[in-house]
Structures are given as structure tokens and as C-alpha cells.
Scaffold this motif. Structure first.
Motif, PDB file in Angstrom:
ATOM      1  N   ILE A  62       2.903  -1.858 -45.379  1.00 12.03           N
ATOM      2  CA  ILE A  62       2.032  -1.014 -46.276  1.00 12.03           C
ATOM      3  C   ILE A  62       2.016  -2.013 -47.522  1.00 12.03           C
ATOM      4  O   ILE A  62       3.104  -2.110 -48.154  1.00 12.03           O
ATOM      5  N   ASN A  63       0.903  -2.428 -47.729  1.00 13.23           N
ATOM      6  CA  ASN A  63       0.960  -3.252 -49.185  1.00 13.23           C
ATOM      7  C   ASN A  63      -0.188  -2.491 -50.163  1.00 13.23           C
ATOM      8  O   ASN A  63      -1.351  -2.257 -49.717  1.00 13.23           O
ATOM      9  N   LEU A  88      10.043   7.188 -39.309  1.00 15.82           N
ATOM     10  CA  LEU A  88       9.974   5.919 -40.163  1.00 15.82           C
ATOM     11  C   LEU A  88      11.191   5.905 -41.089  1.00 15.82           C
ATOM     12  O   LEU A  88      11.506   6.630 -41.738  1.00 15.82           O
ATOM     13  N   SER A  89      11.782   4.655 -41.386  1.00 20.27           N
ATOM     14  CA  SER A  89      12.598   4.255 -42.175  1.00 20.27           C
ATOM     15  C   SER A  89      12.635   2.894 -42.620  1.00 20.27           C
ATOM     16  O   SER A  89      11.827   1.970 -42.051  1.00 20.27           O
ATOM     17  N   SER A  90      12.952   2.727 -44.094  1.00 16.00           N
ATOM     18  CA  SER A  90      12.721   1.734 -44.826  1.00 16.00           C
ATOM     19  C   SER A  90      13.452   0.294 -44.281  1.00 16.00           C
ATOM     20  O   SER A  90      14.568   0.495 -44.264  1.00 16.00           O
ATOM     21  N   ILE A  91      12.732  -0.847 -44.013  1.00 19.14           N
ATOM     22  CA  ILE A  91      13.592  -2.042 -43.666  1.00 19.14           C
ATOM     23  C   ILE A  91      13.465  -2.935 -44.940  1.00 19.14           C
ATOM     24  O   ILE A  91      14.516  -3.245 -45.408  1.00 19.14           O
ATOM     25  N   VAL A  92      12.223  -2.996 -45.668  1.00 19.71           N
ATOM     26  CA  VAL A  92      12.171  -4.255 -46.573  1.00 19.71           C
ATOM     27  C   VAL A  92      11.265  -3.515 -47.646  1.00 19.71           C
ATOM     28  O   VAL A  92      10.373  -2.852 -47.450  1.00 19.71           O
ATOM     29  N   VAL A 105       5.861  -2.516 -48.434  1.00 20.40           N
ATOM     30  CA  VAL A 105       6.781  -1.525 -47.860  1.00 20.40           C
ATOM     31  C   VAL A 105       6.836  -1.952 -46.425  1.00 20.40           C
ATOM     32  O   VAL A 105       5.808  -1.762 -45.899  1.00 20.40           O
ATOM     33  N   THR A 106       7.837  -2.232 -45.763  1.00 17.41           N
ATOM     34  CA  THR A 106       8.002  -2.374 -44.449  1.00 17.41           C
ATOM     35  C   THR A 106       8.868  -1.497 -43.864  1.00 17.41           C
ATOM     36  O   THR A 106       9.831  -1.275 -44.362  1.00 17.41           O
TER      37      THR A 106
END
Length: 244
Positions: A62-63, A88-92, A105-106
Motif C-alpha cells: 500500500i503506497n 495481514l501482518s506488517s513486513i516493511v 506499507v508492505t
């Protein structure tokens, strides 16, 4: 490019902002069009915040631009339970090198359809609007087939482009090789294909020398190489800093 939060581990993928869920290292239900010939699996050591993660895996990107990063980040952290409920969980979490309020957001995806439902839910737009998102979000879904957990840089470049034929393109990419890219300041991190368009390729490189990396990316030699590999149109090139 760091893919696990820097205060949780010294390896790749920094800035995880929510707890990673436990993931299956033999992924099921991958969309057939996004599969690649590469079947190698690379594993990241488990930490309390980050259970073992391995390629291949799916991710959602998501940008968007925000009015104020600090305010947006607080709201983003508070919304972690809604993301977790959708698998969903945050990677970057990254910020544009040139425009710090442009955020990328990745997210690690356990179920692509749930991820798409999360993105389409009016609730997400409402949350974004209330917390300072000032541009229309760009959302993409990718299947990661190659992943290098060993690089530890805090700046990276994401290159996204269409190709005429993935098999033909990857032969040229592999012929160039990681050693040539490394000599030009670029360290291989991610190779992925869009889940909804298997000829849309995204590659991510850590940057160990910014001047060399930018020179290579803008060079006539690389442009010729991409043309020979069947790249269609102008690539989208974005430089990022690790976000706090």
C-alpha cells in the motif's frame, strides 16, 4: 532493505509495526499465474515478534502520502488488530527517500481474498481519511518467489515493470547476475510477480552505494538490457528509507 523490525532482529526486513502471525512454510492456495520456476526456500530465524518466515510468500503493498507521518504512524499502530483479523501482518514500513511523507506499507498475506476484502472495505478508507492520508492509495498484491534475508541496508530501491514474457525476462535477469548488481551498489532482496498480472514484475534491491546504484539504474546499459529482456514501457522506480 530490512524486512524485520530492527529492535527485534539484526537480519533483513526492519520496522515491523505489528506482531507477525505464524505462517506455513509450504504455502497453499497460491494463485497459479504467480508461480515461478524458482523453488528455493530461504528462512528467517524466529524471534518473539517474528515467527519463522520463508519464501515463497504473498504480500500486499500500500503506497500513499500522509499529512504528518508521526500522527499517521500512531493511528497505523492502533489499527493492527483489524489487519490481523484479515490475516495481514506488517513486513516493511518505508518512507520515500525524496518525499518523507510518501509512505509504503508492505504486509504479509495469509489469504489473498481476505486481503482484498480488507482493502475494499469502506472502513479502511474512513480510517485513512481520519488519520491524514492525503492521496489515493495504490494497492498491489505480489507473490514473492525469491527472498534474501542476509542484507542489512537501511535504504533500498523498488523497481516495478511489465514484461512481455516472464520466462524470457528472468533468463536475462539471471544472466546479469547478483555479482554484477552488487558491483553497482545493488544487493538482491526480493523478486516477485503481481498476483493479478503475472507479467508485472517487482524487484527490490538494498543499496550499499547510492551513487553507484543511481548511476546503474539510469545507465544506457541497463536500459538496453531491459529492452532485450522484454520490459514493456517505463519502469516505476522508487527509493526508500527504513521508517521508524
Amino acid at each position: 532493505m530490512n524486512f524485520i523490525q530492527k529492535n527485534a532482529r539484526p537480519l533483513l526486513m526492519a520496522s515491523i509495526v505489528v506482531t507477525l502471525f505464524s505462517c506455513n512454510n509450504s504455502p497453499e492456495k497460491k494463485e497459479e499465474a504467480a508461480k515461478t520456476p524458482d523453488t528455493s526456500v530461504v528462512t528467517i530465524a524466529a524471534t518473539p515478534e517474528a515467527p519463522k518466515l520463508a519464501a515463497p510468500f504473498d504480500m500486499m503493498e500500500i503506497n500513499h502520502a500522509v499529512k504528518d507521518y508521526a500522527s499517521w504512524k500512531k493511528a497505523f499502530d492502533l489499527d493492527s488488530s483489524a489487519r490481523a483479523a484479515s490475516g495481514l501482518s506488517s513486513i516493511v514500513l518505508a518512507r520515500s527517500l525524496d518525499k518523507p511523507n510518501d509512505v509504503s506499507v508492505t504486509l504479509l498475506v495469509s489469504d489473498v481474498q481476505k486481503a482484498k476484502a480488507f482493502a475494499a472495505d469502506p472502513r479502511l478508507k474512513d480510517v485513512m481519511d481520519k488519520n491524514g492520508v492525503v492521496s489515493k492509495p495504490e494497492i498491489g498484491y505480489y507473490h514473492v518467489s525469491r527472498f534474501n534475508p542476509d542484507s542489512k541496508q537501511k535504504q533500498w530501491v523498488t523497481i516495478t515493470h511489465k514484461v512481455k514474457d516472464y520466462a524470457a525476462w528472468v533468463k536475462v535477469y539471471d544472466a546479469e547476475g547478483p555479482a554484477t548488481r552488487s558491483a553497482n551498489g545493488l544487493v538482491d532482496v526480493v523478486l516477485s510477480r503481481a498476483i493479478d498480472d503475472s507479467n508485472r514484475v517487482q524487484i527490490i534491491f538494498d543499496i550499499k552505494d547510492m551513487a553507484k546504484a543511481k548511476a546503474r539504474i539510469s545507465s544506457p546499459e541497463l536500459k538496453k538490457l531491459m529492452t532485450n529482456a522484454g520490459v514493456v514501457g517505463a519502469p516505476k522506480i522508487e527509493f526508500y528509507n527504513q521508517a521508524e
